[in-house]
Scaffold this motif. Structure first.
Motif, PDB file in Angstrom:
ATOM      1  N   ILE A   1      -4.751   8.666 -47.455  1.00 44.05           N
ATOM      2  CA  ILE A   1      -6.160   9.970 -46.812  1.00 44.05           C
ATOM      3  C   ILE A   1      -7.174   9.408 -48.840  1.00 44.05           C
ATOM      4  CG2 ILE A   1      -6.601  12.217 -47.700  1.00 44.05           C
ATOM      5  CD1 ILE A   1      -3.839  12.473 -46.594  1.00 44.05           C
ATOM      6  N   ALA A   2      -8.787   9.254 -48.014  1.00 47.25           N
ATOM      7  CA  ALA A   2      -9.371   9.361 -49.391  1.00 47.25           C
ATOM      8  C   ALA A   2     -10.089  10.781 -49.902  1.00 47.25           C
ATOM      9  CB  ALA A   2     -10.906   8.412 -49.405  1.00 47.25           C
ATOM     10  N   LEU A   3     -10.457  10.623 -51.175  1.00 51.05           N
ATOM     11  CA  LEU A   3     -11.167  11.890 -51.446  1.00 51.05           C
ATOM     12  C   LEU A   3     -11.965  12.079 -52.078  1.00 51.05           C
ATOM     13  CD1 LEU A   3      -8.277  14.231 -52.632  1.00 51.05           C
ATOM     14  CD2 LEU A   3      -9.021  13.932 -50.195  1.00 51.05           C
ATOM     15  N   ASP A   4     -13.645  12.935 -51.843  1.00 48.20           N
ATOM     16  CA  ASP A   4     -14.475  13.126 -53.289  1.00 48.20           C
ATOM     17  C   ASP A   4     -13.868  13.562 -53.896  1.00 48.20           C
ATOM     18  OD1 ASP A   4     -16.788  13.230 -54.406  1.00 48.20           O
ATOM     19  OD2 ASP A   4     -18.166  13.857 -52.536  1.00 48.20           O
ATOM     20  N   ALA A   5     -14.213  12.858 -55.111  1.00 46.51           N
ATOM     21  CA  ALA A   5     -12.678  13.675 -56.044  1.00 46.51           C
ATOM     22  C   ALA A   5     -13.886  14.691 -57.277  1.00 46.51           C
ATOM     23  CB  ALA A   5     -11.690  12.778 -57.189  1.00 46.51           C
ATOM     24  N   SER A   6     -15.020  14.522 -57.263  1.00 50.23           N
ATOM     25  CA  SER A   6     -15.260  15.027 -57.985  1.00 50.23           C
ATOM     26  C   SER A   6     -17.003  15.029 -57.101  1.00 50.23           C
ATOM     27  CB  SER A   6     -16.254  14.688 -59.811  1.00 50.23           C
ATOM     28  OG  SER A   6     -16.234  13.124 -59.229  1.00 50.23           O
ATOM     29  N   ALA A   7     -16.786  15.936 -56.071  1.00 47.89           N
ATOM     30  CA  ALA A   7     -18.393  15.588 -54.867  1.00 47.89           C
ATOM     31  C   ALA A   7     -19.326  16.789 -55.968  1.00 47.89           C
ATOM     32  CB  ALA A   7     -18.371  16.821 -53.626  1.00 47.89           C
ATOM     33  N   GLN A   8     -18.646  18.028 -56.481  1.00 45.85           N
ATOM     34  CA  GLN A   8     -19.335  19.227 -57.621  1.00 45.85           C
ATOM     35  C   GLN A   8     -20.640  18.192 -58.537  1.00 45.85           C
ATOM     36  OE1 GLN A   8     -16.390  18.462 -56.839  1.00 45.85           O
ATOM     37  NE2 GLN A   8     -15.589  18.888 -59.557  1.00 45.85           N
ATOM     38  N   HIS A   9     -20.225  17.070 -58.835  1.00 44.48           N
ATOM     39  CA  HIS A   9     -20.918  16.561 -59.655  1.00 44.48           C
ATOM     40  C   HIS A   9     -22.277  16.434 -59.298  1.00 44.48           C
ATOM     41  CE1 HIS A   9     -17.522  17.493 -62.610  1.00 44.48           C
ATOM     42  NE2 HIS A   9     -16.626  16.962 -62.245  1.00 44.48           N
TER      43      HIS A   9
ATOM     44  N   PHE B   1     -16.464   9.191 -58.312  1.00 42.90           N
ATOM     45  CA  PHE B   1     -15.403  10.023 -59.049  1.00 42.90           C
ATOM     46  C   PHE B   1     -16.039  10.569 -60.548  1.00 42.90           C
ATOM     47  CE2 PHE B   1     -12.082   9.732 -61.857  1.00 42.90           C
ATOM     48  CZ  PHE B   1     -11.050  10.808 -61.382  1.00 42.90           C
ATOM     49  N   LYS B   2     -15.768  11.025 -61.048  1.00 45.44           N
ATOM     50  CA  LYS B   2     -16.153  11.160 -62.637  1.00 45.44           C
ATOM     51  C   LYS B   2     -15.900  11.169 -63.904  1.00 45.44           C
ATOM     52  CE  LYS B   2     -20.392  11.644 -61.039  1.00 45.44           C
ATOM     53  NZ  LYS B   2     -22.254  10.382 -61.817  1.00 45.44           N
ATOM     54  N   PRO B   3     -16.154  10.489 -65.070  1.00 43.26           N
ATOM     55  CA  PRO B   3     -15.039  10.649 -66.060  1.00 43.26           C
ATOM     56  C   PRO B   3     -14.410  12.186 -66.529  1.00 43.26           C
ATOM     57  CG  PRO B   3     -17.257   8.509 -66.533  1.00 43.26           C
ATOM     58  CD  PRO B   3     -17.067   9.690 -65.216  1.00 43.26           C
ATOM     59  N   GLU B   4     -15.261  13.196 -66.072  1.00 44.13           N
ATOM     60  CA  GLU B   4     -14.954  14.228 -66.769  1.00 44.13           C
ATOM     61  C   GLU B   4     -13.694  14.424 -65.716  1.00 44.13           C
ATOM     62  OE1 GLU B   4     -19.316  15.115 -65.383  1.00 44.13           O
ATOM     63  OE2 GLU B   4     -18.235  13.435 -65.853  1.00 44.13           O
ATOM     64  N   ALA B   5     -13.255  13.996 -64.681  1.00 42.99           N
ATOM     65  CA  ALA B   5     -12.377  14.405 -64.380  1.00 42.99           C
ATOM     66  C   ALA B   5     -10.801  14.054 -64.671  1.00 42.99           C
ATOM     67  CB  ALA B   5     -12.505  14.407 -63.062  1.00 42.99           C
ATOM     68  N   LYS B   6     -11.020  12.443 -64.581  1.00 40.60           N
ATOM     69  CA  LYS B   6      -9.930  12.002 -65.431  1.00 40.60           C
ATOM     70  C   LYS B   6      -9.957  12.842 -67.044  1.00 40.60           C
ATOM     71  CE  LYS B   6      -8.593   7.529 -66.786  1.00 40.60           C
ATOM     72  NZ  LYS B   6      -8.438   5.680 -66.314  1.00 40.60           N
TER      73      LYS B   6
ATOM     74  N   THR C   1       4.906   7.271 -70.053  1.00 39.87           N
ATOM     75  CA  THR C   1       3.157   7.042 -69.551  1.00 39.87           C
ATOM     76  C   THR C   1       2.398   6.817 -68.251  1.00 39.87           C
ATOM     77  OG1 THR C   1       4.081   4.498 -70.392  1.00 39.87           O
ATOM     78  CG2 THR C   1       1.635   4.223 -69.396  1.00 39.87           C
ATOM     79  N   PRO C   2       1.540   8.067 -68.316  1.00 36.47           N
ATOM     80  CA  PRO C   2       0.718   8.536 -67.622  1.00 36.47           C
ATOM     81  C   PRO C   2      -0.424   7.638 -67.021  1.00 36.47           C
ATOM     82  CG  PRO C   2      -0.478   9.451 -69.114  1.00 36.47           C
ATOM     83  CD  PRO C   2       0.735   8.760 -69.927  1.00 36.47           C
ATOM     84  N   LYS C   3      -0.685   7.298 -65.809  1.00 37.52           N
ATOM     85  CA  LYS C   3      -1.532   6.236 -65.399  1.00 37.52           C
ATOM     86  C   LYS C   3      -2.377   7.555 -64.509  1.00 37.52           C
ATOM     87  CE  LYS C   3       0.933   2.665 -64.368  1.00 37.52           C
ATOM     88  NZ  LYS C   3       1.195   1.186 -63.497  1.00 37.52           N
ATOM     89  N   ILE C   4      -3.760   7.559 -64.301  1.00 39.59           N
ATOM     90  CA  ILE C   4      -4.837   8.748 -64.249  1.00 39.59           C
ATOM     91  C   ILE C   4      -5.962   7.900 -63.390  1.00 39.59           C
ATOM     92  CG2 ILE C   4      -6.295  10.553 -64.345  1.00 39.59           C
ATOM     93  CD1 ILE C   4      -4.352  11.288 -66.390  1.00 39.59           C
ATOM     94  N   ALA C   5      -6.149   8.483 -62.025  1.00 39.99           N
ATOM     95  CA  ALA C   5      -7.440   7.681 -60.883  1.00 39.99           C
ATOM     96  C   ALA C   5      -7.493   6.852 -61.010  1.00 39.99           C
ATOM     97  CB  ALA C   5      -7.967   7.910 -61.946  1.00 39.99           C
ATOM     98  N   TYR C   6      -7.813   5.815 -61.534  1.00 40.88           N
ATOM     99  CA  TYR C   6      -7.576   4.469 -60.593  1.00 40.88           C
ATOM    100  C   TYR C   6      -6.838   3.267 -61.886  1.00 40.88           C
ATOM    101  CZ  TYR C   6     -11.495   5.000 -63.385  1.00 40.88           C
ATOM    102  OH  TYR C   6     -12.793   5.050 -64.615  1.00 40.88           O
TER     103      TYR C   6
END
Length: 682
Positions: A17-25, A375-380, A420-425
């Motif tokens: 499922i694909a999402l616009d993870a930070s469309a608000q930006h 995707f924007k860095p601030e979300a990460k 170990t956390p992996k976030i976003a990509y």
């Protein structure tokens, strides 16, 4: 991929499922988001009697399952809205004049080849005719077994058993070949073994599906019907040999290491020294087997089954693995069968199926386009902060445990701090070097990608473990814990409301993505994950007394979920879902602990008439609201390690004192549990 170590937080069969993870930006300013929409709640229901409908009853009433879906909830809404974002990426890539070899060109060509239904329709089943003829030419049992071994290397099915390459659970720096039970088609062994009305209906639908595909390749009706009986009866033998899903959750029971030569002695028809090279595995002297008994039973079945029946079974593996990608008569037959299991009314549109297939096949190419666009860095950065806060909260909770000794607590803390956390990509993207994609050859693209992926998997043998690998693509709405790497992974796709929004108050984010983070951490400490140490090694780090107390608490949670009814006489399987239920209980508690460290969590300031604690629990509840078809609900009870949404909504909160206080739940309410009966694990 060694998927058995991935603990998924959300869906049993994780959708791409694909999402616009930070469309608000990158969108125009929008009106203020209402993160808890009170019109979705049912104020006529008491939260202490039915928190699920109190939190989302009006939304549930007004959102039935659409014809092209099997269930409908927050996840599906996101999927339906955001898969269009992926469609736009693919359409743009398809129309671009990007140079050969570029990401845009390769992704666009793969998608457009799948959308070329005119060419696909003309071909019928031509793409697999030569494969079927090769099976027909087999003359003996050795030929059957050798051909079956080769088939899996190019995506033509996985006859008889499963095979993959992955880390050795007791020596995690080593990559080893691994054999698993398999060879069946229906979702679970129980579908072959039970004779209740629901099971027999599905069995008949399955036989009709088999017969239909053979008929489409030229078999007479009588021959096709005979083939269906042959295949069902053979697969039933394999089902009888399989361990149950509950048994398969035991990491020690499924860890059986053999020298290749020694294991070959237990299966006279399966000479692994000869078969491994056919599966492109060379230079390996040991392997792991999840169910040795399955292979001895398989060996006996191979001896007692006529060669022509085994050839029919191989042809069936070719047909069923190819049917979704051939002409419409094959695709329609495939859907009719899945419809009998799931109840879905109409097929998912082709563009949507091809979008998901593109993500599932070349997902780390598509993922790069997705990240660039959505995707924007601030979300990460915000997500990294949340993960850090959840780890702190978990540390506090471990230190406060009244049932665990100090020596085991220290081992638990060591493991927690080693996560170990992996976030976003991914930090390192796959390039798919050598994978040929032709805009005019859909089926060849699939074969090429299957061959490439298989080779990519076996290429891990003899090399250091690559911990940069991901088990999900970037746009996926899900998360997982990988025990052998002791890692928690959150793809970009899940970093979106209702889980996460950088503009939301803390109650929303901690009740949503915070609980997801806590859930994945808790998988490192559930009934299965807790058997792995801080290095990811399957090795005991508990005292006997602490393990006994843990099991006692886990059994109480199992009984709680066993009591929940889904359909007529069908109950939740507390043993099968135990790991996920521990994940929910530990995760929501840790998220609440972290929330109480925030300014909002320490205040009583209401938003839209709701206290911070009420918003926290309602945020959790709105994630799980939804409707589901009866057929799908019945299937998931057998196959899914997750409890149904209504019981995920209430299962953890009813064990949390804060929930009782937030909604004034008192003795006499249906969901009330005495304080001494509330289950506290992590």
């Amino acid at each position: 991929m060694n998927n058995k170590f991935y603990k998924l937080v959300l869906l049993g069969a994780a959708s791409v499922i694909a999402l616009d993870a930070s469309a608000q930006h990158n969108s125009p300013p929008k009106k203020k988001t209402v993160f808890i929409d009170k019109s979705h709640m049912d104020p006529n229901v008491s939260p202490g009697n039915d928190f699920y409908n109190y939190a989302g009853g009006n939304w549930i009433k007004n959102n039935p399952v659409p014809p092209k879906e099997t269930r409908w909830g927050s996840f599906n809404q996101l999927r339906d809205f955001n898969i269009n974002a992926v469609k736009d990426i693919l359409a743009e890539a398809s129309a671009s004049k990007a140079p050969a070899g570029s990401i845009q060109k390769r992704v666009g060509d793969f998608y457009m080849a799948g959308m070329d239904s005119v060419t696909i329709e003309k071909l019928g089943y031509t793409p697999i005719k030569s494969d079927l003829q090769k099976v027909s030419a087999i003359t003996d049992l050795n030929g059957v077994i050798r051909h079956a071994a080769e088939m899996r290397t190019y995506g033509a099915g996985s006859p008889f058993f499963t095979f993959y390459v992955g880390q050795d659970r007791k020596a995690v720096t080593n990559i080893v070949p691994q054999l698993g039970q398999g060879g069946t088609t229906l979702p679970d062994r129980d579908y072959y073994l039970k004779n209740d009305a629901r099971s027999t209906k599905i069995q008949e639908a399955y036989k009709n599906y088999i017969a239909k595909l053979f008929t489409l390749t030229g078999a007479s009706a009588a021959e096709a019907a005979k083939n269906a009986e042959t295949i069902f009866n053979f697969e039933k033998k394999l089902a009888e040999a399989q361990m149950s899903r509950v048994e398969m959750r035991d990491p020690y029971k499924t860890y059986n290491k053999f020298a290749v030569a020694d294991f070959a002695k237990t299966t006279s028809n399966l000479n692994w020294q000869n078969l491994m090279p056919l599966m492109k595995v060379t230079g390996q002297d040991t392997l792991l087997v999840n169910s040795p008994k399955f292979f001895t039973d398989l060996n006996a079945a191979l001896s007692s089954t006529p060669i022509n029946d085994l050839k029919t079974y191989l042809k069936w593996n070719l047909l069923k693995s190819s049917a979704p990608y051939l002409s419409s008569d094959f695709v329609d037959a495939n859907f009719a069968f899945s419809q009998a299991i799931s109840g879905q009314k109409v097929q998912t549109p082709r563009w949507q199926r091809m979008s998901s297939l593109t993500d599932g096949t070349v997902g780390e190419l598509l993922g790069q386009l997705y990240v660039d666009k959505h995707f924007k860095p601030e979300a990460k950065e915000r997500m990294q902060e949340l993960v850090s806060n959840l780890v702190k909260a978990y540390e506090i909770r471990i230190k406060k445990l009244d049932w665990m000794s100090e020596v085991t607590k220290q081992k638990a803390l060591d493991k927690l701090h080693a996560f170990t956390p992996k976030i976003a990509y991914p930090d390192k993207w796959k390039t798919y070097e050598g994978l040929e994609i032709d805009r005019k050859s859909f089926f060849n693209n699939l074969r090429n990608s299957s061959t490439w992926s298989y080779q990519d998997m076996v290429n891990q043998l003899g090399n250091p473990v690559d911990k940069s690998r991901w088990g999900m693509t970037t746009p996926t709405v899900n998360a997982y814990y990988n025990a052998v790497n002791n890692e928690i992974v959150f793809p970009a796709g899940i970093l979106q409301f209702p889980f996460f929004d950088p503009n939301a108050d803390d109650a929303i984010n901690y009740g949503g993505i915070g609980a997801v983070i806590g859930h994945e951490i808790s998988h490192g400490f559930d009934d299965s994950g807790s058997q792995y140490d801080k290095d990811g090694t399957l090795r005991n780090w508990w005292t006997d007394e602490d393990r006994s107390r843990f099991k006692e608490k886990a059994e109480a949670l199992q009984k709680q979920y066993d009591a929940y009814t889904v359909l007529d006489t069908i109950h939740v399987n507390g043993k099968l879902t135990l790991g996920e239920n521990i994940g929910d209980l530990g995760g929501l508690n840790a998220a609440y602990e972290a929330f109480k460290m925030t300014k909002q969590g320490q205040s009583n300031e209401k938003i839209d008439g709701l206290t911070p604690d009420q918003r926290f629990f309602l945020s959790w509840a709105q994630v799980w609201r939804g409707n589901i078809l009866n057929e799908t609900a019945a299937q998931l009870i057998v196959t899914d390690t997750h409890s149904p949404g209504p019981y995920r909504t209430i299962g953890a909160p009813v064990n949390m004192d804060a929930w009782y206080k937030a909604f004034d739940v008192k003795p006499g309410d249906k969901l009330y549990k005495k304080p001494e009966d509330r289950i506290r694990i992590w």
